[in-house]
Scaffold this active site. Structure first.
Site, PDB file in Angstrom:
ATOM      1  N   GLU A 104      42.887  46.300  56.558  1.00  0.00           N
ATOM      2  CA  GLU A 104      43.191  45.900  55.007  1.00  0.00           C
ATOM      3  C   GLU A 104      44.136  44.752  55.112  1.00  0.00           C
ATOM      4  OE1 GLU A 104      41.674  47.151  52.469  1.00  0.00           O
ATOM      5  OE2 GLU A 104      40.869  49.370  52.993  1.00  0.00           O
ATOM      6  N   ASP A 139      29.955  49.413  56.660  1.00  0.00           N
ATOM      7  CA  ASP A 139      29.446  48.187  55.702  1.00  0.00           C
ATOM      8  C   ASP A 139      29.912  46.705  56.420  1.00  0.00           C
ATOM      9  OD1 ASP A 139      32.331  48.669  55.412  1.00  0.00           O
ATOM     10  OD2 ASP A 139      31.814  49.131  52.960  1.00  0.00           O
ATOM     11  N   GLU A 145      31.495  46.032  44.327  1.00  0.00           N
ATOM     12  CA  GLU A 145      30.186  45.925  45.168  1.00  0.00           C
ATOM     13  C   GLU A 145      29.110  45.464  44.386  1.00  0.00           C
ATOM     14  OE1 GLU A 145      32.244  48.243  45.916  1.00  0.00           O
ATOM     15  OE2 GLU A 145      33.335  47.580  47.611  1.00  0.00           O
ATOM     16  N   THR A 179      35.131  39.745  53.217  1.00  0.00           N
ATOM     17  CA  THR A 179      34.610  41.047  52.505  1.00  0.00           C
ATOM     18  C   THR A 179      35.409  41.499  51.236  1.00  0.00           C
ATOM     19  OG1 THR A 179      33.848  43.277  52.942  1.00  0.00           O
ATOM     20  CG2 THR A 179      36.030  42.437  53.876  1.00  0.00           C
TER      21      THR A 179
HETATM   22  C1  DMJ Z   1      37.550  46.094  49.328  1.00  0.00           C
HETATM   23  O1  DMJ Z   1      38.840  46.351  49.865  1.00  0.00           O
HETATM   24  C2  DMJ Z   1      36.678  45.256  50.388  1.00  0.00           C
HETATM   25  O2  DMJ Z   1      35.340  44.989  49.658  1.00  0.00           O
HETATM   26  C3  DMJ Z   1      36.250  46.008  51.226  1.00  0.00           C
HETATM   27  O3  DMJ Z   1      35.265  45.570  52.096  1.00  0.00           O
HETATM   28  C4  DMJ Z   1      35.474  47.524  50.813  1.00  0.00           C
HETATM   29  N1  DMJ Z   1      36.156  48.108  49.705  1.00  0.00           N
HETATM   30  C5  DMJ Z   1      37.139  47.543  48.884  1.00  0.00           C
HETATM   31  C6  DMJ Z   1      36.504  47.384  47.474  1.00  0.00           C
HETATM   32  O4  DMJ Z   1      35.628  48.688  47.050  1.00  0.00           O
END
Ligand code: DMJ
Length: 640
Positions: A265, A398, A532, A618
């Protein structure tokens, strides 16, 4: 050790009892323990002083012990001495007088130190506890300032990649422009409320109107929302807000905190956010902070395999894994989602350490057997063995797949090894996890305990965009197929929104027992402002310009504004099937980093952050494509 032997004699014993300070004893109100401590520290200072003189005195000891020769530096060779490695050897009896003088000098010095230490102790005792504490704090601050100065040294200049399309994107169509402005207004509402009620905290509780944080940031207050939001503010042209954020980061963002944070994170939100802010604005402070923070994450890689721990204490560097993870494992989507940021860190610093860490992970994964060609979500960092055989393109798996594709794109398509790993993984996923429901909806299930669970998460919906992004350059030129697959996933995820009361998607939905794209369990019915589905709409829009994606994006915008907006910001909702939803009272930082950014881009022209030049991490932080044909990050052939 208090009384040091000097030429066989001892100094007179020191009187450090209470009688040494009769006056102070009577007048001071400090506890006896405290006084004793001070005396002890004075005493230790004295011992240290004496100790450091030992090497000198040892010369004389040798002399006193009657050794034939004595080592004396810098003596004139004309006196017949032999040169021995910088020292000269002289015979016994040479200048005894001089040694006595030297002995006397040392004795005086120790005595003087002793006196000084006692004086200091007396002075200290005159001060109140508060004064002493204030002095200690001042000293501490000085050290911190010095360290900060050292850390803030400018990094070596590197040629900046081609940074095009970092602002504007203003659409000509007034309707689209109006929609884009509405999204900008929502960003301002989210930011202003965070600014007012949660400033410096990681996130905002928009109903309680106070700061919020989750365990991914430990007990730190690192302004996650500020860092995550910066690039969105920048591309929306909210420059005053951007500057406020920059100022806070410059003055307050400090990583020397005793806090256990999620490596993944912190990497995607903080390092990704800081790097993107640096590339967009050119402000050095962001680059420097990103590099400082990366240094704090590196100890997480100190495991027997080099697969990092999920969490690391930023101060102590001690790492560990989540208690809930199978067999003490690290998580695929966590250790597999560091590549983009770490390659940029090596690029910007010229230090291969970051690049080497992520390449090591990749090499290790390449060597491992994969059940059915699928990557399990759990890998033990001690043994290097897979944990539970659970494979998912949603949570836990993912962004590992996403980063394989994006590593290739970010390297200007030079990193063919990453592309191959992506192609192999996607083929296995298509074969084992992707199915069509009875109602004709394409979904991506999860492989668990030897069978396919016909359930898809909101998180999995990002994959529609990923398939579209990876279509060009796919194996056997199956571009059309992957674009189609992306469109089918986008459609399914839109259905998951459309089949709810609020027109917002649930956290997870089933394709089982007559249920299609609907959440069954109560604890899967929430929507926490996730991006997403909108992310996939945006990629699909960029690649097809089919107006339905803007239409779907607008439906989501309206639903968020209607059901998630409160006067103190935006909140998640607990049940998207209920007409009177309750709030979870959290404004997630990714709402500003991702959800609103993707919406804004969906209603902007394609020349804002063009995908040929930028790759989004991401957390939707755009990083420029690196043309590394002539650069070696670590001698890896993939980059030559
Ligand atoms: C975000 O922090 C990022 O997209 C991560 O890859 C997955 N989850 C959250 C959002 O849902």
């Amino acid at each position: 050790p208090a009384l040091l032997p000097l030429s066989g004699r001892r100094l007179p014993p020191l009187n450090l009892g209470a009688s040494a300070f009769p006056h102070h004893r009577a007048t001071l109100r400090l506890s006896e323990k405290f006084i004793l401590l001070l005396i002890l520290s004075a005493f230790i200072t004295l011992c240290f002083g004496a100790f450091f003189f030992l090497p000198d005195s040892s010369k004389h000891k040798r002399f006193d012990l009657g050794l034939e020769d004595v080592l004396i530096p810098h003596v004139d060779t004309s006196k017949g001495g032999k040169n021995l490695g910088g020292f000269l050897i002289h015979g016994q009896g040479h200048d005894e007088h001089r040694h006595r003088e030297e002995e006397e000098r040392l004795r005086n010095k120790i005595r003087a130190d002793h006196e000084k230490a006692l004086e200091e102790a007396k002075e200290k005792l005159k001060k109140s506890r508060d004064e002493i504490q204030a002095e200690i704090q001042t000293e501490k601050n000085k050290v911190v300032q010095e360290l900060k100065k050292k850390d803030s040294k400018p990094l070596p200049p590197v040629p900046l990649p081609n940074l095009i399309g970092i602002n504007s994107g203003e659409p000509a169509d007034p309707d689209i422009r109006e929609k884009r402005n509405k999204i900008k207004e929502m960003m301002k509402h989210a930011w202003d409320n965070y600014r007012q009620y949660g400033w410096g905290h990681n996130e905002l509780k928009p109903i309680a109107r106070k700061g919020h944080s989750t365990n991914i940031f430990g007990n730190s207050q690192m302004g996650a929302t500020i860092v995550d939001a910066l690039d969105t503010l920048y591309i929306m042209g909210l420059h005053d807000e951007f500057r406020e954020g920059q100022e806070w980061i410059d003055k307050n963002l400090d990583f020397s905190v005793n806090s256990e944070v999620s490596v993944f994170e912190v990497n995607i939100r903080f390092i990704g956010g800081l790097l993107a802010a640096y590339y967009l604005s050119g402000q050095e402070v962001f680059k420097i902070k990103a590099v400082q923070l990366a240094g704090k994450l590196l100890p997480a890689f100190n495991t027997p395999t080099g697969i990092p721990w999920a969490m690391v204490n930023l101060k102590s560097g001690v790492g560990r894994n989540w208690g809930w993870a199978s067999a003490g494992s690290s998580i695929l989507a966590e250790f597999g989602t560091l590549h983009m940021e770490f390659v940029h860190l090596s690029y910007l610093t010229g230090d291969p350490v970051y690049y080497n860490k992520v390449m090591h992970i990749r090499k290790l994964l390449q060597k491992m057997d994969r059940p059915n060609g699928l990557y399990p979500n759990y890998l033990n960092p001690r043994t290097g063995r897979w944990g539970q055989h659970h494979t998912s393109v949603g949570g836990l798996g993912d962004s590992f797949y996403e980063y394989l594709l994006k590593a290739w794109l970010m390297s200007d398509k030079m990193d063919t090894e990453a592309r191959k790993m992506y192609d192999d993984a996607i083929e296995a996923i298509e074969k084992h996890l992707i199915r069509k429901s009875n109602g004709g909806l394409t979904f991506i299930g999860e492989w668990k305990n030897g069978h396919l669970e016909r359930k898809m998460g909101h998180l999995t919906c990002f994959a529609g965009g990923m398939f579209a992004l990876g279509a060009d350059g796919s194996r056997d030129d199956k571009a059309g197929h992957y674009l189609q697959l992306g469109a089918e996933i986008a459609h399914t995820c839109h259905e998951s929104y459309d089949r709810t009361t609020l027109k917002l998607g649930p956290e997870a939905f089933k394709f089982d027992g007559g249920v299609e794209a609907v959440a069954v369990r109560q604890n899967e019915k929430y929507y926490i402002l996730r991006p997403e589905v909108i992310e996939t709409y945006w990629y699909m829009w960029r690649f097809t310009h089919d107006p339905k994606y803007r239409q779907w994006g607008w439906e989501a915008t309206q639903a968020i504004d209607k059901y998630c907006r409160v006067s103190g910001g935006f909140s998640g909702v607990k049940d998207v099937y209920s007409s009177s939803p309750t709030y979870d009272d959290v404004q997630q930082s990714f709402f500003l980093a991702e959800t609103l950014k993707y919406l804004y881009l969906l209603f902007s022209n394609d020349d804002l952050l063009p995908l040929d030049n930028w790759v989004f991490n991401t957390e939707a932080h755009p990083l420029p494509v690196l043309h590394l044909a002539n650069t070696t990050l670590s001698g890896n052939p993939a980059y030559r």
